[in-house]
Design a protein around this motif. Sequence first.
Motif, PDB file in Angstrom:
ATOM      1  N   LEU A 179       0.812  -1.213   0.000  1.00 57.69           N
ATOM      2  CA  LEU A 179       0.000   0.000   0.000  1.00 57.69           C
ATOM      3  C   LEU A 179       0.845   1.264   0.000  1.00 57.69           C
ATOM      4  CD1 LEU A 179      -2.848   1.170   0.115  1.00 57.69           C
ATOM      5  CD2 LEU A 179      -2.732   1.008   2.613  1.00 57.69           C
ATOM      6  N   ASP A 180       1.905   1.302   0.803  1.00 62.85           N
ATOM      7  CA  ASP A 180       2.709   2.515   0.906  1.00 62.85           C
ATOM      8  C   ASP A 180       3.527   2.801  -0.347  1.00 62.85           C
ATOM      9  OD1 ASP A 180       4.214   0.208   1.505  1.00 62.85           O
ATOM     10  OD2 ASP A 180       5.746   1.397   2.510  1.00 62.85           O
ATOM     11  N   ALA A 181       3.602   1.830  -1.275  1.00 57.49           N
ATOM     12  CA  ALA A 181       4.398   2.018  -2.496  1.00 57.49           C
ATOM     13  C   ALA A 181       3.566   2.483  -3.686  1.00 57.49           C
ATOM     14  CB  ALA A 181       5.103   0.709  -2.859  1.00 57.49           C
ATOM     15  N   VAL A 182       2.239   2.634  -3.504  1.00 57.01           N
ATOM     16  CA  VAL A 182       1.376   3.022  -4.621  1.00 57.01           C
ATOM     17  C   VAL A 182       1.459   4.539  -4.816  1.00 57.01           C
ATOM     18  CG1 VAL A 182      -0.960   2.999  -5.557  1.00 57.01           C
ATOM     19  CG2 VAL A 182      -0.153   1.081  -4.162  1.00 57.01           C
ATOM     20  N   SER A 183       2.283   4.936  -5.765  1.00 55.82           N
ATOM     21  CA  SER A 183       2.501   6.346  -6.078  1.00 55.82           C
ATOM     22  C   SER A 183       1.691   6.729  -7.320  1.00 55.82           C
ATOM     23  CB  SER A 183       3.986   6.585  -6.354  1.00 55.82           C
ATOM     24  OG  SER A 183       4.395   5.805  -7.482  1.00 55.82           O
ATOM     25  N   ARG A 184       1.751   7.992  -7.704  1.00 60.19           N
ATOM     26  CA  ARG A 184       1.073   8.435  -8.921  1.00 60.19           C
ATOM     27  C   ARG A 184       1.627   7.708 -10.141  1.00 60.19           C
ATOM     28  NH1 ARG A 184      -2.201  12.460  -9.633  1.00 60.19           N
ATOM     29  NH2 ARG A 184      -1.716  13.284  -7.570  1.00 60.19           N
ATOM     30  N   ARG A 185       2.927   7.433 -10.140  1.00 66.61           N
ATOM     31  CA  ARG A 185       3.531   6.721 -11.277  1.00 66.61           C
ATOM     32  C   ARG A 185       2.995   5.293 -11.355  1.00 66.61           C
ATOM     33  NH1 ARG A 185       7.779   3.327 -11.844  1.00 66.61           N
ATOM     34  NH2 ARG A 185       8.346   3.560  -9.651  1.00 66.61           N
ATOM     35  N   ILE A 186       2.890   4.617 -10.200  1.00 67.95           N
ATOM     36  CA  ILE A 186       2.366   3.250 -10.183  1.00 67.95           C
ATOM     37  C   ILE A 186       0.908   3.237 -10.637  1.00 67.95           C
ATOM     38  CG2 ILE A 186       1.778   1.303  -8.694  1.00 67.95           C
ATOM     39  CD1 ILE A 186       4.756   1.566  -9.273  1.00 67.95           C
ATOM     40  N   ALA A 187       0.132   4.214 -10.138  1.00 65.71           N
ATOM     41  CA  ALA A 187      -1.264   4.304 -10.550  1.00 65.71           C
ATOM     42  C   ALA A 187      -1.370   4.506 -12.059  1.00 65.71           C
ATOM     43  CB  ALA A 187      -1.956   5.445  -9.807  1.00 65.71           C
ATOM     44  N   GLY A 188      -0.500   5.340 -12.607  1.00 67.09           N
ATOM     45  CA  GLY A 188      -0.501   5.574 -14.047  1.00 67.09           C
ATOM     46  C   GLY A 188      -0.177   4.315 -14.832  1.00 67.09           C
ATOM     47  N   THR A 192      -2.738   2.565 -17.570  1.00 68.05           N
ATOM     48  CA  THR A 192      -2.326   2.271 -18.938  1.00 68.05           C
ATOM     49  C   THR A 192      -2.468   0.791 -19.278  1.00 68.05           C
ATOM     50  OG1 THR A 192      -0.751   4.111 -18.927  1.00 68.05           O
ATOM     51  CG2 THR A 192      -0.401   2.383 -20.567  1.00 68.05           C
ATOM     52  N   ALA A 193      -2.038  -0.072 -18.352  1.00 68.06           N
ATOM     53  CA  ALA A 193      -1.999  -1.506 -18.638  1.00 68.06           C
ATOM     54  C   ALA A 193      -3.354  -2.185 -18.501  1.00 68.06           C
ATOM     55  CB  ALA A 193      -0.991  -2.188 -17.706  1.00 68.06           C
ATOM     56  N   VAL A 194      -4.169  -1.743 -17.546  1.00 65.71           N
ATOM     57  CA  VAL A 194      -5.392  -2.484 -17.220  1.00 65.71           C
ATOM     58  C   VAL A 194      -6.666  -1.701 -17.522  1.00 65.71           C
ATOM     59  CG1 VAL A 194      -6.671  -3.651 -15.373  1.00 65.71           C
ATOM     60  CG2 VAL A 194      -4.167  -3.772 -15.428  1.00 65.71           C
ATOM     61  N   ILE A 195      -6.723  -0.422 -17.141  1.00 68.47           N
ATOM     62  CA  ILE A 195      -7.976   0.323 -17.246  1.00 68.47           C
ATOM     63  C   ILE A 195      -8.225   0.865 -18.644  1.00 68.47           C
ATOM     64  CG2 ILE A 195      -9.235   2.343 -16.404  1.00 68.47           C
ATOM     65  CD1 ILE A 195      -8.076   1.927 -13.684  1.00 68.47           C
ATOM     66  N   ASP A 196      -7.202   1.419 -19.295  1.00 72.13           N
ATOM     67  CA  ASP A 196      -7.399   1.989 -20.637  1.00 72.13           C
ATOM     68  C   ASP A 196      -8.007   1.013 -21.648  1.00 72.13           C
ATOM     69  OD1 ASP A 196      -6.698   4.571 -20.110  1.00 72.13           O
ATOM     70  OD2 ASP A 196      -4.627   4.393 -20.801  1.00 72.13           O
ATOM     71  N   ALA A 234      -6.330  10.600  -8.400  1.00 77.96           N
ATOM     72  CA  ALA A 234      -7.178  11.785  -8.546  1.00 77.96           C
ATOM     73  C   ALA A 234      -7.141  12.374  -9.953  1.00 77.96           C
ATOM     74  CB  ALA A 234      -6.775  12.835  -7.515  1.00 77.96           C
ATOM     75  N   ASP A 235      -5.978  12.536 -10.530  1.00 78.08           N
ATOM     76  CA  ASP A 235      -5.855  13.218 -11.823  1.00 78.08           C
ATOM     77  C   ASP A 235      -5.585  12.258 -12.980  1.00 78.08           C
ATOM     78  OD1 ASP A 235      -6.201  15.720 -10.624  1.00 78.08           O
ATOM     79  OD2 ASP A 235      -4.081  15.804 -10.074  1.00 78.08           O
ATOM     80  N   GLN A 236      -5.764  10.972 -12.748  1.00 77.46           N
ATOM     81  CA  GLN A 236      -5.549  10.013 -13.831  1.00 77.46           C
ATOM     82  C   GLN A 236      -6.652  10.154 -14.881  1.00 77.46           C
ATOM     83  OE1 GLN A 236      -2.877   8.244 -14.106  1.00 77.46           O
ATOM     84  NE2 GLN A 236      -2.037   8.481 -12.046  1.00 77.46           N
ATOM     85  N   GLN A 237      -6.258  10.199 -16.133  1.00 75.60           N
ATOM     86  CA  GLN A 237      -7.206  10.349 -17.226  1.00 75.60           C
ATOM     87  C   GLN A 237      -7.274   9.045 -18.028  1.00 75.60           C
ATOM     88  OE1 GLN A 237      -9.125  13.121 -17.680  1.00 75.60           O
ATOM     89  NE2 GLN A 237      -8.164  13.907 -15.804  1.00 75.60           N
ATOM     90  N   ILE A 238      -8.494   8.660 -18.381  1.00 74.21           N
ATOM     91  CA  ILE A 238      -8.694   7.443 -19.174  1.00 74.21           C
ATOM     92  C   ILE A 238      -8.537   7.771 -20.652  1.00 74.21           C
ATOM     93  CG2 ILE A 238     -10.336   5.627 -19.792  1.00 74.21           C
ATOM     94  CD1 ILE A 238     -11.659   6.137 -17.050  1.00 74.21           C
ATOM     95  N   GLU A 239      -7.760   6.973 -21.336  1.00 73.65           N
ATOM     96  CA  GLU A 239      -7.589   7.145 -22.777  1.00 73.65           C
ATOM     97  C   GLU A 239      -8.766   6.473 -23.481  1.00 73.65           C
ATOM     98  OE1 GLU A 239      -4.631   5.816 -26.439  1.00 73.65           O
ATOM     99  OE2 GLU A 239      -3.947   5.650 -24.368  1.00 73.65           O
ATOM    100  N   VAL A 240      -9.640   7.280 -24.075  1.00 73.55           N
ATOM    101  CA  VAL A 240     -10.812   6.743 -24.755  1.00 73.55           C
ATOM    102  C   VAL A 240     -10.399   6.239 -26.126  1.00 73.55           C
ATOM    103  CG1 VAL A 240     -13.122   7.227 -25.617  1.00 73.55           C
ATOM    104  CG2 VAL A 240     -12.305   8.335 -23.524  1.00 73.55           C
ATOM    105  N   LYS A 241     -10.571   4.949 -26.347  1.00 73.16           N
ATOM    106  CA  LYS A 241     -10.170   4.335 -27.606  1.00 73.16           C
ATOM    107  C   LYS A 241     -11.377   4.173 -28.516  1.00 73.16           C
ATOM    108  CE  LYS A 241      -6.223   2.066 -25.487  1.00 73.16           C
ATOM    109  NZ  LYS A 241      -5.459   0.838 -25.303  1.00 73.16           N
ATOM    110  N   GLY A 242     -11.104   3.951 -29.772  1.00 70.68           N
ATOM    111  CA  GLY A 242     -12.169   3.814 -30.753  1.00 70.68           C
ATOM    112  C   GLY A 242     -13.113   2.683 -30.405  1.00 70.68           C
ATOM    113  N   LYS A 243     -14.413   2.889 -30.624  1.00 70.61           N
ATOM    114  CA  LYS A 243     -15.396   1.863 -30.302  1.00 70.61           C
ATOM    115  C   LYS A 243     -15.282   0.708 -31.268  1.00 70.61           C
ATOM    116  CE  LYS A 243     -20.324   1.197 -29.473  1.00 70.61           C
ATOM    117  NZ  LYS A 243     -21.657   1.833 -29.490  1.00 70.61           N
ATOM    118  N   ARG A 244     -15.251  -0.504 -30.743  1.00 67.63           N
ATOM    119  CA  ARG A 244     -15.105  -1.696 -31.556  1.00 67.63           C
ATOM    120  C   ARG A 244     -16.383  -1.939 -32.362  1.00 67.63           C
ATOM    121  NH1 ARG A 244     -13.947  -6.612 -27.953  1.00 67.63           N
ATOM    122  NH2 ARG A 244     -16.066  -6.114 -27.321  1.00 67.63           N
TER     123      ARG A 244
END
Length: 304
Positions: A179-188, A192-196, A234-244
């Motif tokens: 938990l203490d290692a989850v930084s903004r970079r880790i969240a990003g 990128t890898a899972v949510i986008d 808080a400030d993470q933005q989702i990359e909206v990809k083209g609809k399949r």
Amino acid sequence: MARKTAKALPRLLRLKGQTFWFARDLPADCRPIFGKKTWLTNLGTADIKIAVQRRDTLEAETTQAFAAMRAGTWNPSEALSPVARGELYRETLLALSSGSEADPDALELAVYAAESERDAYRGPQKGAFGDALKGSVEVDRHIDAYLITIAKLAPATIRGMKGHILQFARWASEKKLRLDAVSRRIAGQYVTAVIDPMHPKTAAAHLGSLRSYWGFLHRRGHIVGADAKGGPWADQQIEVKGKRVERGDKDEARPFTVDEVRTLLYSPFPPRMAAEFAPQLIDALTISLLSGMRQEEIATLWVE
């Protein structure tokens, strides 16, 4: 789909989310004294080897506690695990070091007491206490307390939010992150890898669940250096990809035809695929057809 069952776990261990718990039934004559049927202790780890070590220590301690209960000398405060005691000291230190009424003398005394208790532990218990003291616990360590705060939401909403948090907890555990290692970079990296790659609505809900959980962690003092609006999320933005394009229809999705369903469920499997994977693919296809869930959502389902 991955499966984890209680039958596969070593004795006296349970798995809640990604965290192991010690679970031992009390003798009948000790239950009225303890007040519960089962002694449950969060072991604060997702590592099976560490969990087994801590289980062995707790098994010896609970045996002694049962004897003390029968003799009338048992002290309820002794029921707190090293992880729980480390968290209590952490909360005390944070409270004494912040705010307009900070007390340097009381803080110094609390630091000394925490260091003394840490030094009194040995082996895995010392490590567990020290990790909890500095906030280095599993990501889902506080999820049960968090779920209580959102209990008024619809059951389906709660299940979805819990699933999102546990999915990130598994990802973090695989990368040896606490938990203490989850930084903004880790969240990003996770975004990128899972949510986008998710559908935009699923992605927004997933990110919202993580922001909500981190807001709770901030309010309860479990994390520092963040804020109540979602911390590193808080400030993470989702990359909206083209609809399949769905089954040839460029405007909107349509139901599968009977022939298409038959093709999906009853076509021969690839000749190079191992036979044991066939039932898993059938399960995944059936879940997808009945629920509309996507591949990445189905692949991360767990049996708890």
